[in-house]
Scaffold this motif. Sequence first.
Motif, PDB file in Angstrom:
ATOM      1  N   TYR A 139       4.804   5.820  -4.965  1.00  0.00           N
ATOM      2  CA  TYR A 139       5.310   5.840  -6.336  1.00  0.00           C
ATOM      3  C   TYR A 139       4.212   5.872  -7.401  1.00  0.00           C
ATOM      4  O   TYR A 139       4.496   5.822  -8.589  1.00  0.00           O
ATOM      5  CB  TYR A 139       6.224   4.635  -6.566  1.00  0.00           C
ATOM      6  CG  TYR A 139       7.411   4.642  -5.626  1.00  0.00           C
ATOM      7  CD1 TYR A 139       8.435   5.575  -5.767  1.00  0.00           C
ATOM      8  CD2 TYR A 139       7.499   3.726  -4.579  1.00  0.00           C
ATOM      9  CE1 TYR A 139       9.516   5.584  -4.903  1.00  0.00           C
ATOM     10  CE2 TYR A 139       8.570   3.735  -3.706  1.00  0.00           C
ATOM     11  CZ  TYR A 139       9.579   4.676  -3.875  1.00  0.00           C
ATOM     12  OH  TYR A 139      10.638   4.685  -3.017  1.00  0.00           O
ATOM     13  N   GLN A 140       2.955   5.933  -6.971  1.00  0.00           N
ATOM     14  CA  GLN A 140       1.805   5.979  -7.877  1.00  0.00           C
ATOM     15  C   GLN A 140       1.869   4.896  -8.964  1.00  0.00           C
ATOM     16  O   GLN A 140       1.704   5.160 -10.153  1.00  0.00           O
ATOM     17  CB  GLN A 140       1.651   7.359  -8.553  1.00  0.00           C
ATOM     18  CG  GLN A 140       1.050   8.419  -7.673  1.00  0.00           C
ATOM     19  CD  GLN A 140       2.082   9.117  -6.810  1.00  0.00           C
ATOM     20  OE1 GLN A 140       3.192   9.336  -7.255  1.00  0.00           O
ATOM     21  NE2 GLN A 140       1.720   9.448  -5.597  1.00  0.00           N
ATOM     22  N   ILE A 141       2.131   3.683  -8.532  1.00  0.00           N
ATOM     23  CA  ILE A 141       2.126   2.560  -9.464  1.00  0.00           C
ATOM     24  C   ILE A 141       1.210   1.467  -8.906  1.00  0.00           C
ATOM     25  O   ILE A 141       1.043   1.341  -7.695  1.00  0.00           O
ATOM     26  CB  ILE A 141       3.539   1.978  -9.696  1.00  0.00           C
ATOM     27  CG1 ILE A 141       4.179   1.578  -8.363  1.00  0.00           C
ATOM     28  CG2 ILE A 141       4.427   2.936 -10.434  1.00  0.00           C
ATOM     29  CD1 ILE A 141       5.463   0.812  -8.504  1.00  0.00           C
ATOM     30  N   ASP A 142       0.613   0.722  -9.824  1.00  0.00           N
ATOM     31  CA  ASP A 142      -0.230  -0.394  -9.405  1.00  0.00           C
ATOM     32  C   ASP A 142       0.636  -1.638  -9.274  1.00  0.00           C
ATOM     33  O   ASP A 142       1.183  -2.137 -10.255  1.00  0.00           O
ATOM     34  CB  ASP A 142      -1.342  -0.646 -10.423  1.00  0.00           C
ATOM     35  CG  ASP A 142      -2.385   0.460 -10.415  1.00  0.00           C
ATOM     36  OD1 ASP A 142      -2.565   1.091  -9.349  1.00  0.00           O
ATOM     37  OD2 ASP A 142      -3.005   0.693 -11.461  1.00  0.00           O
ATOM     38  N   ILE A 143       0.760  -2.116  -8.067  1.00  0.00           N
ATOM     39  CA  ILE A 143       1.537  -3.328  -7.831  1.00  0.00           C
ATOM     40  C   ILE A 143       0.607  -4.540  -7.917  1.00  0.00           C
ATOM     41  O   ILE A 143       0.947  -5.536  -8.525  1.00  0.00           O
ATOM     42  CB  ILE A 143       2.243  -3.273  -6.465  1.00  0.00           C
ATOM     43  CG1 ILE A 143       3.266  -2.139  -6.477  1.00  0.00           C
ATOM     44  CG2 ILE A 143       2.896  -4.618  -6.138  1.00  0.00           C
ATOM     45  CD1 ILE A 143       3.916  -1.870  -5.156  1.00  0.00           C
ATOM     46  N   ARG A 144      -0.557  -4.411  -7.331  1.00  0.00           N
ATOM     47  CA  ARG A 144      -1.526  -5.500  -7.381  1.00  0.00           C
ATOM     48  C   ARG A 144      -2.259  -5.457  -8.716  1.00  0.00           C
ATOM     49  O   ARG A 144      -2.582  -4.397  -9.220  1.00  0.00           O
ATOM     50  CB  ARG A 144      -2.542  -5.361  -6.258  1.00  0.00           C
ATOM     51  CG  ARG A 144      -1.959  -5.567  -4.892  1.00  0.00           C
ATOM     52  CD  ARG A 144      -3.076  -5.510  -3.868  1.00  0.00           C
ATOM     53  NE  ARG A 144      -2.565  -5.614  -2.537  1.00  0.00           N
ATOM     54  CZ  ARG A 144      -2.244  -4.586  -1.765  1.00  0.00           C
ATOM     55  NH1 ARG A 144      -2.420  -3.371  -2.197  1.00  0.00           N
ATOM     56  NH2 ARG A 144      -1.766  -4.781  -0.561  1.00  0.00           N
ATOM     57  N   ASN A 169       0.829  -1.211   0.000  1.00  0.00           N
ATOM     58  CA  ASN A 169       0.000   0.000   0.000  1.00  0.00           C
ATOM     59  C   ASN A 169       0.864   1.263   0.000  1.00  0.00           C
ATOM     60  O   ASN A 169       0.597   2.213  -0.745  1.00  0.00           O
ATOM     61  CB  ASN A 169      -0.936   0.017   1.208  1.00  0.00           C
ATOM     62  CG  ASN A 169      -2.060  -0.983   1.105  1.00  0.00           C
ATOM     63  OD1 ASN A 169      -2.395  -1.440   0.022  1.00  0.00           O
ATOM     64  ND2 ASN A 169      -2.630  -1.334   2.241  1.00  0.00           N
ATOM     65  N   LEU A 170       1.884   1.273   0.846  1.00  0.00           N
ATOM     66  CA  LEU A 170       2.769   2.443   0.905  1.00  0.00           C
ATOM     67  C   LEU A 170       3.510   2.654  -0.409  1.00  0.00           C
ATOM     68  O   LEU A 170       3.641   3.783  -0.887  1.00  0.00           O
ATOM     69  CB  LEU A 170       3.766   2.292   2.056  1.00  0.00           C
ATOM     70  CG  LEU A 170       3.194   2.458   3.458  1.00  0.00           C
ATOM     71  CD1 LEU A 170       4.235   2.070   4.500  1.00  0.00           C
ATOM     72  CD2 LEU A 170       2.736   3.886   3.675  1.00  0.00           C
TER      73      LEU A 170
END
Length: 74
Positions: free
Chosen positions: A51-56, A45-46
Motif C-alpha cells: 500500500y506504499q504507506i509508512d506504518i512504522r 513489511n508486506l
Amino acid sequence: MPKSPEQKIMELEAKVKLLEKQKALLEKQAYVADKKAIIFDMMINLAEQEYQIDIRKNSPPELSNLSEKNKRKL
C-alpha cells in the motif's frame, strides 16, 4: 516430628519435576512469542510494500525532550 531424609528427597524431587514442567511451558511460550513477533513484522513489511504507506514511525522518540520541558515548568 522431623521429616526423614527420604521424605525430604521425595519432596525435592517433586519440586524439581514441577519446575521442569514450568520451564518447558515458559520456553514454549517464549518460542511462540518470538514467532508471533516475526510474523507481525512480516505483515507490516508486506502492508508497507503493498500500500506504499509508512506504518512504522521513523522519527526518534521525544521522551527526553518532554521530560526536559516538564522540568522547566516546575
